[in-house]
Motif scaffolding. Structure first.
Motif, PDB file in Angstrom:
ATOM      1  N   ASP A  82     -28.449  86.797 -18.034  1.00 45.09           N
ATOM      2  CA  ASP A  82     -28.495  87.883 -19.268  1.00 45.09           C
ATOM      3  C   ASP A  82     -26.846  87.496 -19.311  1.00 45.09           C
ATOM      4  N   ALA A  83     -26.118  87.425 -20.589  1.00 45.99           N
ATOM      5  CA  ALA A  83     -25.180  86.981 -20.594  1.00 45.99           C
ATOM      6  C   ALA A  83     -24.070  87.805 -21.769  1.00 45.99           C
ATOM      7  N   VAL A  84     -22.423  87.494 -22.053  1.00 44.83           N
ATOM      8  CA  VAL A  84     -22.339  88.528 -22.811  1.00 44.83           C
ATOM      9  C   VAL A  84     -20.595  87.070 -23.330  1.00 44.83           C
ATOM     10  N   LEU A  85     -20.805  86.471 -23.962  1.00 42.42           N
ATOM     11  CA  LEU A  85     -19.702  85.872 -24.557  1.00 42.42           C
ATOM     12  C   LEU A  85     -18.865  86.019 -25.935  1.00 42.42           C
ATOM     13  N   GLY A  86     -17.660  86.027 -25.266  1.00 38.69           N
ATOM     14  CA  GLY A  86     -16.808  86.456 -26.805  1.00 38.69           C
ATOM     15  C   GLY A  86     -15.829  85.713 -27.819  1.00 38.69           C
ATOM     16  N   PHE A  87     -15.318  85.548 -28.385  1.00 45.53           N
ATOM     17  CA  PHE A  87     -14.152  85.406 -29.498  1.00 45.53           C
ATOM     18  C   PHE A  87     -13.471  85.647 -30.235  1.00 45.53           C
ATOM     19  N   GLN A  88     -12.285  84.720 -30.674  1.00 50.11           N
ATOM     20  CA  GLN A  88     -11.385  84.924 -31.419  1.00 50.11           C
ATOM     21  C   GLN A  88     -12.021  85.432 -32.484  1.00 50.11           C
ATOM     22  N   TYR A  89     -12.499  83.615 -32.989  1.00 52.48           N
ATOM     23  CA  TYR A  89     -13.378  83.698 -34.384  1.00 52.48           C
ATOM     24  C   TYR A  89     -14.280  84.541 -34.723  1.00 52.48           C
ATOM     25  N   ARG A  90     -14.830  85.098 -35.927  1.00 48.57           N
ATOM     26  CA  ARG A  90     -16.498  84.784 -36.096  1.00 48.57           C
ATOM     27  C   ARG A  90     -17.187  83.506 -36.165  1.00 48.57           C
ATOM     28  N   GLU A  91     -16.764  82.296 -36.718  1.00 51.27           N
ATOM     29  CA  GLU A  91     -17.396  81.494 -37.260  1.00 51.27           C
ATOM     30  C   GLU A  91     -17.725  80.589 -35.427  1.00 51.27           C
ATOM     31  N   ASP A  92     -17.039  80.785 -34.690  1.00 50.12           N
ATOM     32  CA  ASP A  92     -17.370  79.971 -33.337  1.00 50.12           C
ATOM     33  C   ASP A  92     -18.288  80.835 -32.956  1.00 50.12           C
ATOM     34  N   ALA A  93     -18.602  82.420 -33.208  1.00 51.10           N
ATOM     35  CA  ALA A  93     -19.560  83.334 -32.327  1.00 51.10           C
ATOM     36  C   ALA A  93     -21.044  82.312 -33.103  1.00 51.10           C
ATOM     37  N   GLU A  94     -20.915  82.589 -34.462  1.00 50.26           N
ATOM     38  CA  GLU A  94     -22.247  82.115 -35.201  1.00 50.26           C
ATOM     39  C   GLU A  94     -22.244  80.321 -35.467  1.00 50.26           C
ATOM     40  N   ARG A  95     -21.168  79.795 -35.061  1.00 54.73           N
ATOM     41  CA  ARG A  95     -22.062  78.653 -34.673  1.00 54.73           C
ATOM     42  C   ARG A  95     -22.905  77.872 -33.244  1.00 54.73           C
ATOM     43  N   LEU A  96     -21.975  78.598 -32.508  1.00 52.31           N
ATOM     44  CA  LEU A  96     -22.218  78.411 -30.982  1.00 52.31           C
ATOM     45  C   LEU A  96     -24.000  79.117 -30.915  1.00 52.31           C
ATOM     46  N   LEU A  97     -23.850  79.987 -31.304  1.00 55.49           N
ATOM     47  CA  LEU A  97     -25.346  80.848 -31.497  1.00 55.49           C
ATOM     48  C   LEU A  97     -25.905  79.933 -32.049  1.00 55.49           C
ATOM     49  N   GLU A  98     -25.826  79.877 -33.260  1.00 54.83           N
ATOM     50  CA  GLU A  98     -26.845  78.447 -34.245  1.00 54.83           C
ATOM     51  C   GLU A  98     -27.559  77.284 -32.835  1.00 54.83           C
ATOM     52  N   GLN A  99     -26.774  77.160 -32.202  1.00 55.24           N
ATOM     53  CA  GLN A  99     -26.395  75.855 -31.913  1.00 55.24           C
ATOM     54  C   GLN A  99     -27.355  76.034 -30.245  1.00 55.24           C
ATOM     55  N   LEU A 100     -26.831  77.327 -29.325  1.00 60.48           N
ATOM     56  CA  LEU A 100     -27.666  77.606 -28.447  1.00 60.48           C
ATOM     57  C   LEU A 100     -28.635  77.572 -28.620  1.00 60.48           C
ATOM     58  N   ARG A 101     -29.215  78.117 -30.157  1.00 60.31           N
ATOM     59  CA  ARG A 101     -31.229  78.437 -29.931  1.00 60.31           C
ATOM     60  C   ARG A 101     -31.596  77.246 -29.761  1.00 60.31           C
ATOM     61  N   ASP A 102     -30.880  75.803 -30.498  1.00 57.70           N
ATOM     62  CA  ASP A 102     -31.923  74.513 -29.852  1.00 57.70           C
ATOM     63  C   ASP A 102     -31.225  73.945 -28.922  1.00 57.70           C
ATOM     64  N   ARG A 103     -30.042  74.332 -28.333  1.00 52.14           N
ATOM     65  CA  ARG A 103     -30.423  73.968 -26.967  1.00 52.14           C
ATOM     66  C   ARG A 103     -31.363  74.767 -25.978  1.00 52.14           C
ATOM     67  N   LEU A 104     -31.618  75.632 -25.503  1.00 57.52           N
ATOM     68  CA  LEU A 104     -32.452  76.533 -25.235  1.00 57.52           C
ATOM     69  C   LEU A 104     -34.074  75.748 -25.544  1.00 57.52           C
ATOM     70  N   ARG A 105     -34.332  75.376 -27.028  1.00 61.23           N
ATOM     71  CA  ARG A 105     -35.466  75.103 -27.006  1.00 61.23           C
ATOM     72  C   ARG A 105     -35.857  74.146 -26.317  1.00 61.23           C
ATOM     73  N   LYS A 106     -35.231  73.248 -26.373  1.00 61.62           N
ATOM     74  CA  LYS A 106     -35.071  72.019 -25.482  1.00 61.62           C
ATOM     75  C   LYS A 106     -35.526  72.183 -24.105  1.00 61.62           C
ATOM     76  N   PHE A 107     -35.481  73.228 -23.444  1.00 60.21           N
ATOM     77  CA  PHE A 107     -35.910  73.701 -21.899  1.00 60.21           C
ATOM     78  C   PHE A 107     -36.753  74.635 -21.546  1.00 60.21           C
ATOM     79  N   GLY A 108     -37.536  74.935 -22.861  1.00 61.08           N
ATOM     80  CA  GLY A 108     -38.707  75.629 -23.374  1.00 61.08           C
ATOM     81  C   GLY A 108     -38.195  77.277 -23.552  1.00 61.08           C
TER      82      GLY A 108
END
Length: 311
Positions: free
Chosen positions: A270-296
């Motif tokens: 479990d992890a909690v991430l905090g952001f100043q800008y909504r755009e950062d939160a949305e970009r990281l979430l999208e890229q994180l899905r791809d990152r995790l998929r690479k490792f099953g």
């Protein structure tokens, strides 16, 4: 390479005295001094004394594994058993037993599998984990709090409180990885272990535990992925897996890609991430899905949330 890392133990020394706390301290100092150092001689740090203290550290009332051996029964002839275990471990005769599968009821009504290891497997896993922690604790990042010495839920909550009150946090990502312990890919796990482990005896031990399988209702089932929840070594391996898959990646993303301020606190899967800008939160979430998929891995859609946050 440090002298401690390269030298083999003196065969004339008493096995129980081959490596005390000072030996483990030297391992930790070497790991701290060189983040790329691969340790080629580690198993000799698993001494009779360390196996004995690992036995003493186990839960005394825990359920028995497939061996049927309880903590009290093993202790009735402890010195002989530990000496014999030490000999089998260092001669290569030690064999990992499958975990006994039990089911734990979750809050949502579903059941979670729990792997109950044989007692000697618990002892060896605890001892090996003690050695490995000397190295990996120097690698793990500060925002990781689950299953680490001297850290726990309260420290994680304190860190989250400090982060959201001292940084400009306007958006929060609450992340949960679906069935994390069941989805760990063994090949990737071994690669991560070998970043620091040049001692193939240690690597083979970890592979034995990953491949030992589970027994349920008298039947043995192969484990092609995952690490049993309930095994002593599982939390340590889980932290290693997420260190390379998530922590290192997020730390680099915060430094190179984030436009505003950003915090992260992780406890196990479990992890909690905090952001100043909504755009950062949305970009990281999208890229994180791809990152995790690479490792099953994948995020749990029902438990992962993006929330607006602020005063």
């Amino acid at each position: 390479m440090t002298k401690e890392n390269m030298e083999e133990p003196n065969p004339q020394r008493t096995p129980s005295r081959e490596s005390g706390p000072s030996g483990l301290n030297r391992v930790r100092q070497a790991a701290k001094g060189d983040k790329k150092l691969r340790f080629t001689a580690l198993l000799h740090h698993v001494t009779i004394d360390l196996l004995g203290s690992s036995y003493a550290s186990l839960k005394k009332r825990a359920a028995a594994g497939v061996d049927g051996m309880t903590w009290e029964e093993y202790g009735e002839d402890l010195e002989r058993r530990i000496t014999d275990l030490h000999g089998r471990l260092h001669s290569g005769a030690y064999r990992a037993r499958p975990s006994r599968r039990a089911w734990i009821l979750k809050d949502d009504g579903r059941k979670r599998p729990l792997g109950i290891a044989a007692l000697e497997d618990k002892i060896v896993q605890h001892a090996v984990g003690t050695v490995l922690n000397q190295i990996w604790e120097e690698d793990f990042l500060g925002f990781s709090y689950g299953f680490r010495p001297g850290r726990g839920q309260h420290q994680a909550l304190d860190a989250l409180y400090v982060g959201i009150t001292s940084k400009k946090v306007n958006w929060v990502l609450d992340l949960d990885i679906r069935s994390f312990f069941d989805k760990i890919e063994h090949d990737w796990m071994v690669k991560f272990v070998e970043h620091r482990m040049g001692d193939q005896r240690i690597v083979r031990l970890i592979q034995k535990w990953l491949k030992a399988g589970v027994v349920e209702d008298g039947r043995w089932f192969e484990t092609e992925e995952g690490t049993p929840q309930g095994a002593v070594i599982s939390p340590i391996l889980a932290n290693l897996y997420l260190h390379y898959v998530l922590d290192d990646w997020v730390a680099a993303w915060r430094k190179k890609a984030a436009r505003g301020e950003m915090i992260i606190v992780r406890y196990a899967d479990d992890a909690v991430l905090g952001f100043q800008y909504r755009e950062d939160a949305e970009r990281l979430l999208e890229q994180l899905r791809d990152r995790l998929r690479k490792f099953g891995l994948e995020l749990h859609s029902g438990k992962t949330r993006r929330m607006e946050f602020g005063r």
